[in-house]
Enzyme design. Structure first.
Site, PDB file in Angstrom:
ATOM      1  N   THR A 197      15.976 100.929 -82.650  1.00 20.93           N
ATOM      2  CA  THR A 197      15.763 100.663 -83.726  1.00 20.93           C
ATOM      3  C   THR A 197      16.906 101.011 -84.724  1.00 20.93           C
ATOM      4  O   THR A 197      17.067 102.273 -84.741  1.00 20.93           O
ATOM      5  CB  THR A 197      14.489 100.904 -84.375  1.00 20.93           C
ATOM      6  OG1 THR A 197      13.635 100.195 -83.742  1.00 20.93           O
ATOM      7  CG2 THR A 197      13.971 100.721 -85.866  1.00 20.93           C
ATOM      8  N   GLN A 230      13.679  92.485 -77.883  1.00 21.61           N
ATOM      9  CA  GLN A 230      12.492  93.214 -77.479  1.00 21.61           C
ATOM     10  C   GLN A 230      11.435  92.771 -78.513  1.00 21.61           C
ATOM     11  O   GLN A 230      11.770  92.945 -79.749  1.00 21.61           O
ATOM     12  CB  GLN A 230      12.633  94.653 -77.709  1.00 21.61           C
ATOM     13  CG  GLN A 230      11.415  95.469 -76.992  1.00 21.61           C
ATOM     14  CD  GLN A 230      11.616  96.948 -77.443  1.00 21.61           C
ATOM     15  OE1 GLN A 230      12.169  97.473 -78.308  1.00 21.61           O
ATOM     16  NE2 GLN A 230      11.253  97.615 -76.356  1.00 21.61           N
ATOM     17  N   HIS A 233       7.536  94.797 -75.830  1.00 21.47           N
ATOM     18  CA  HIS A 233       7.425  96.322 -76.251  1.00 21.47           C
ATOM     19  C   HIS A 233       6.018  96.657 -75.880  1.00 21.47           C
ATOM     20  O   HIS A 233       5.311  96.501 -76.951  1.00 21.47           O
ATOM     21  CB  HIS A 233       8.006  96.348 -77.505  1.00 21.47           C
ATOM     22  CG  HIS A 233       8.213  97.826 -77.866  1.00 21.47           C
ATOM     23  ND1 HIS A 233       7.836  98.990 -77.110  1.00 21.47           N
ATOM     24  CD2 HIS A 233       8.786  98.438 -78.889  1.00 21.47           C
ATOM     25  CE1 HIS A 233       7.928 100.112 -77.780  1.00 21.47           C
ATOM     26  NE2 HIS A 233       8.956  99.842 -78.843  1.00 21.47           N
ATOM     27  N   ASN A 266       5.431 103.116 -76.480  1.00 22.05           N
ATOM     28  CA  ASN A 266       5.438 104.085 -77.563  1.00 22.05           C
ATOM     29  C   ASN A 266       4.413 104.004 -78.847  1.00 22.05           C
ATOM     30  O   ASN A 266       4.792 104.265 -79.807  1.00 22.05           O
ATOM     31  CB  ASN A 266       6.927 103.651 -78.408  1.00 22.05           C
ATOM     32  CG  ASN A 266       8.065 103.977 -77.261  1.00 22.05           C
ATOM     33  OD1 ASN A 266       7.893 104.585 -76.347  1.00 22.05           O
ATOM     34  ND2 ASN A 266       9.266 103.414 -77.912  1.00 22.05           N
ATOM     35  N   TYR A 282       2.706 101.287 -80.207  1.00 20.40           N
ATOM     36  CA  TYR A 282       2.572 100.186 -80.671  1.00 20.40           C
ATOM     37  C   TYR A 282       1.342  99.299 -80.211  1.00 20.40           C
ATOM     38  O   TYR A 282       0.597  99.830 -79.298  1.00 20.40           O
ATOM     39  CB  TYR A 282       3.705  99.592 -80.858  1.00 20.40           C
ATOM     40  CG  TYR A 282       4.766 100.366 -81.613  1.00 20.40           C
ATOM     41  CD1 TYR A 282       4.906 100.608 -82.689  1.00 20.40           C
ATOM     42  CD2 TYR A 282       5.943 100.878 -80.761  1.00 20.40           C
ATOM     43  CE1 TYR A 282       5.664 101.215 -83.677  1.00 20.40           C
ATOM     44  CE2 TYR A 282       6.857 101.757 -81.636  1.00 20.40           C
ATOM     45  CZ  TYR A 282       6.753 101.891 -83.028  1.00 20.40           C
ATOM     46  OH  TYR A 282       7.612 102.720 -83.666  1.00 20.40           O
ATOM     47  N   ARG A 334       8.276  96.748 -71.099  1.00 17.12           N
ATOM     48  CA  ARG A 334       8.199  98.170 -71.423  1.00 17.12           C
ATOM     49  C   ARG A 334       6.974  99.065 -71.550  1.00 17.12           C
ATOM     50  O   ARG A 334       6.295  98.667 -72.148  1.00 17.12           O
ATOM     51  CB  ARG A 334       9.361  98.522 -72.590  1.00 17.12           C
ATOM     52  CG  ARG A 334       9.562  99.868 -72.695  1.00 17.12           C
ATOM     53  CD  ARG A 334      10.689 100.311 -73.933  1.00 17.12           C
ATOM     54  NE  ARG A 334      11.657 101.042 -73.362  1.00 17.12           N
ATOM     55  CZ  ARG A 334      12.372 102.020 -74.274  1.00 17.12           C
ATOM     56  NH1 ARG A 334      12.019 102.521 -75.030  1.00 17.12           N
ATOM     57  NH2 ARG A 334      13.358 102.313 -73.268  1.00 17.12           N
ATOM     58  N   ASN A 361       3.294 108.186 -81.278  1.00 21.56           N
ATOM     59  CA  ASN A 361       2.612 107.745 -82.384  1.00 21.56           C
ATOM     60  C   ASN A 361       0.902 107.891 -82.430  1.00 21.56           C
ATOM     61  O   ASN A 361       0.277 106.950 -82.763  1.00 21.56           O
ATOM     62  CB  ASN A 361       2.937 106.117 -82.560  1.00 21.56           C
ATOM     63  CG  ASN A 361       4.449 106.174 -82.872  1.00 21.56           C
ATOM     64  OD1 ASN A 361       4.790 106.887 -83.742  1.00 21.56           O
ATOM     65  ND2 ASN A 361       5.191 105.043 -82.509  1.00 21.56           N
ATOM     66  N   GLY A 363      19.555 105.211 -74.041  1.00 23.63           N
ATOM     67  CA  GLY A 363      19.428 104.979 -75.407  1.00 23.63           C
ATOM     68  C   GLY A 363      20.418 105.607 -76.321  1.00 23.63           C
ATOM     69  O   GLY A 363      21.565 105.029 -76.637  1.00 23.63           O
ATOM     70  N   ARG A 364      20.277 106.820 -76.630  1.00 16.70           N
ATOM     71  CA  ARG A 364      20.949 107.684 -77.509  1.00 16.70           C
ATOM     72  C   ARG A 364      22.394 107.593 -76.994  1.00 16.70           C
ATOM     73  O   ARG A 364      23.451 107.735 -78.003  1.00 16.70           O
ATOM     74  CB  ARG A 364      20.519 109.129 -77.699  1.00 16.70           C
ATOM     75  CG  ARG A 364      19.155 109.088 -78.536  1.00 16.70           C
ATOM     76  CD  ARG A 364      18.454 110.292 -78.530  1.00 16.70           C
ATOM     77  NE  ARG A 364      18.038 110.631 -76.863  1.00 16.70           N
ATOM     78  CZ  ARG A 364      17.169 111.526 -76.519  1.00 16.70           C
ATOM     79  NH1 ARG A 364      17.136 112.506 -77.367  1.00 16.70           N
ATOM     80  NH2 ARG A 364      16.721 111.616 -75.368  1.00 16.70           N
TER      81      ARG A 364
HETATM   82  C1  LIG Z   1      17.217 105.840 -83.231  1.00 19.35           C
HETATM   83  C2  LIG Z   1      16.348 105.130 -82.043  1.00 19.35           C
HETATM   84  C3  LIG Z   1      15.527 104.049 -82.010  1.00 19.35           C
HETATM   85  C4  LIG Z   1      14.896 103.560 -81.077  1.00 19.35           C
HETATM   86  N1  LIG Z   1      14.245 102.634 -81.347  1.00 19.35           N
HETATM   87  C5  LIG Z   1      13.457 101.986 -80.031  1.00 19.35           C
HETATM   88  C6  LIG Z   1      13.120 100.565 -80.111  1.00 19.35           C
HETATM   89  O1  LIG Z   1      13.376  99.838 -81.084  1.00 19.35           O
HETATM   90  N2  LIG Z   1      12.183 100.233 -79.173  1.00 19.35           N
HETATM   91  C7  LIG Z   1      11.812 101.105 -78.129  1.00 19.35           C
HETATM   92  O2  LIG Z   1      11.331 100.744 -77.078  1.00 19.35           O
HETATM   93  N3  LIG Z   1      12.331 102.284 -77.960  1.00 19.35           N
HETATM   94  C8  LIG Z   1      13.100 103.043 -79.065  1.00 19.35           C
HETATM   95  N4  LIG Z   1      13.549 104.154 -79.074  1.00 19.35           N
HETATM   96  C9  LIG Z   1      13.479 104.882 -77.794  1.00 19.35           C
HETATM   97  C10 LIG Z   1      14.651 104.716 -76.835  1.00 19.35           C
HETATM   98  O3  LIG Z   1      14.721 103.200 -76.350  1.00 19.35           O
HETATM   99  C11 LIG Z   1      14.671 105.440 -75.654  1.00 19.35           C
HETATM  100  O4  LIG Z   1      13.560 105.334 -74.731  1.00 19.35           O
HETATM  101  C12 LIG Z   1      14.775 106.875 -76.332  1.00 19.35           C
HETATM  102  O5  LIG Z   1      15.919 107.110 -76.993  1.00 19.35           O
HETATM  103  C13 LIG Z   1      15.103 107.930 -74.950  1.00 19.35           C
HETATM  104  O6  LIG Z   1      16.218 107.423 -74.016  1.00 19.35           O
HETATM  105  P1  LIG Z   1      17.683 108.442 -74.083  1.00 19.35           P
HETATM  106  O7  LIG Z   1      17.288 109.564 -73.631  1.00 19.35           O
HETATM  107  O8  LIG Z   1      18.692 107.559 -73.177  1.00 19.35           O
HETATM  108  O9  LIG Z   1      18.136 108.316 -75.429  1.00 19.35           O
HETATM  109  C14 LIG Z   1      14.629 104.507 -80.172  1.00 19.35           C
HETATM  110  C15 LIG Z   1      15.220 105.816 -79.957  1.00 19.35           C
HETATM  111  C16 LIG Z   1      16.076 106.227 -80.963  1.00 19.35           C
HETATM  112  C17 LIG Z   1      16.717 107.623 -80.688  1.00 19.35           C
END
Ligand SMILES: Cc1cc2nc3c(=O)[nH]c(=O)nc-3n(C[C@H](O)[C@H](O)[C@H](O)COP(=O)(O)O)c2cc1C
Length: 358
Positions: free
Chosen positions: A25, A98, A173, A176, A178, A225, A233, A316-317
């Site tokens: 996001t 997603q 999705h 997390n 939701y 997912r 949450n 992700g990050r």
């Molecule tokens: C800025 C940000 C936005 C995220 N938005 C979503 C999202 O829209 N949908 C989702 O399932 N997870 C979301 N996540 C979780 C990431 O998909 C991921 O699970 C999380 O960053 C851990 O993976 P990483 O260690 O590779 O960053 C978000 C994480 C971050 C940091």
């Protein structure tokens, strides 16, 4: 054992490598949840991922409570997504949408929203982001069977819209904390009907949503997912192992394109998980492509493939500040750190201005 750089078939599509971009996001859409031109460049820059999983995208106004997050329930949104998916395809990439319903996390102060929906009449703890600051959440309405049918119809319509917008498929999705997770896990689902109580009942909504989406776009373009191992949450479960193994088995029966599991480190460098990994039980129960996420770097990702724990990794990050992550992994280049302050800040800064390494 496969390398992260090997292609992989995901139902109807084939990803050119196993380095996927996890859903992120970024809050760069309009107040009305319409994608903006800036998002074309952002996704185009990241098309070197084997597969991009889009940022979470609302299936309805009632299901979307995140300021400036995109949606996919109306014609204007579909039209605005088209150049984004086209740009990813022109760069040789693939992108799935997603699909998101936030359930009890939707704040009623956002335009057009009413009382939030959830499996049960619970209240999300903490404060909601809204367009005018942070506010306490409202207690959710426990969904009636009519509500359940209506939300499943919204998933169906959103999935069809995603295909119309040029996406290669959808990821539901269900992670997390939701809406779907609010049905799955037992601290949020207090129902006593066919959607609550036993594991079979708590996975029913997930299975019905997934079946409806698969019937709309094809199981081979439908992914899911899940996040089995941590409170997210305010949602958690007392016995996640049998619950998520059963969910994985049910999704296996539906022959979906892939199952993505977000599970943090238990004993690694981050060590954030509450309990030992649940993902191995899910992989054993799921006969299909399995994708792991959270806290992976290149070495750990390749090791997980070598140990047959997964078929691909979603990052992700690392993709926030390294648009060319795949190339950096291939060439052993160092990674840029992302700036948390710009995750949801709006604007190009910290969004499209992270340069490629070369
Ligand atoms: C800025 C940000 C936005 C995220 N938005 C979503 C999202 O829209 N949908 C989702 O399932 N997870 C979301 N996540 C979780 C990431 O998909 C991921 O699970 C999380 O960053 C851990 O993976 P990483 O260690 O590779 O960053 C978000 C994480 C971050 C940091």
């Amino acid at each position: 054992m496969p390398s992260l750089f090997d292609p992989i078939r995901l139902g109807a599509i084939t990803a050119r490598n196993r380095i996927f971009m996890a859903p992120l996001t970024r809050a760069r859409a309009t107040m009305d949840h319409v994608p903006t031109p800036m998002m074309i460049e952002y996704y185009r820059q990241r098309a070197g991922a084997g597969l991009i999983i889009s940022e979470a995208t609302g299936i309805s106004a009632q299901g979307l409570g995140w300021p400036y997050a995109p949606g996919i329930w109306n014609a204007e949104q579909i039209t605005a997504w088209r150049p984004i998916t086209a740009a990813v395809h022109a760069a040789g990439g693939l992108i799935v949408s997603q699909l998101w319903h936030m359930g009890r996390l939707v704040h009623p102060s956002l335009p057009g929203r009413g009382q939030p929906l959830s499996s049960s009449a619970t209240t999300m703890p903490g404060l909601a982001r809204t367009y005018d600051g942070k506010h306490s959440y409202m207690q959710a309405k426990a969904m009636t069977h009519d509500d359940i049918r209506a939300v499943i119809a919204e998933y169906r319509a959103a999935a069809a819209n995603a295909m119309e917008a040029g996406f290669d498929g959808v990821e539901i999705h269900a992670a997390n904390g939701y809406l779907i997770d609010q049905f799955l896990r037992d601290n949020a689902n207090l129902r006593t009907d066919a959607y609550g109580g036993s594991i079979e009942n708590r996975i029913r909504f997930l299975v019905e949503v997934t079946s409806a989406v698969a019937a709309t776009v094809g199981a081979d373009r439908t992914a899911v997912r899940l996040s089995p191992n941590e409170e997210r949450n305010g949602v958690n479960d007392s016995h996640p192992e049998p619950l998520f193994a059963a969910a994985a088995a049910a999704l296996s029966d539906l022959r979906i394109a892939f199952l993505e599991v977000r599970e943090p480190d238990f004993d690694g460098t981050n060590g954030r998980a509450e309990r030992p990994p649940v993902a191995p039980l899910m992989r054993a129960a799921f006969d299909g492509v399995f994708v792991l996420n959270s806290d992976y770097d290149f070495q750990k990702g390749q090791a997980a493939l070598d140990e047959d724990k997964t078929d691909a990794i979603a990052y992700g990050r690392p993709f926030i500040a390294n648009p060319d992550l795949t190339k950096r992994f291939a060439k052993g280049l160092s990674l840029t750190a992302d700036d948390k302050a710009t995750w949801y800040s709006g604007g190009a800064s910290g969004y499209t201005d992270y340069p490629a390494a070369e």
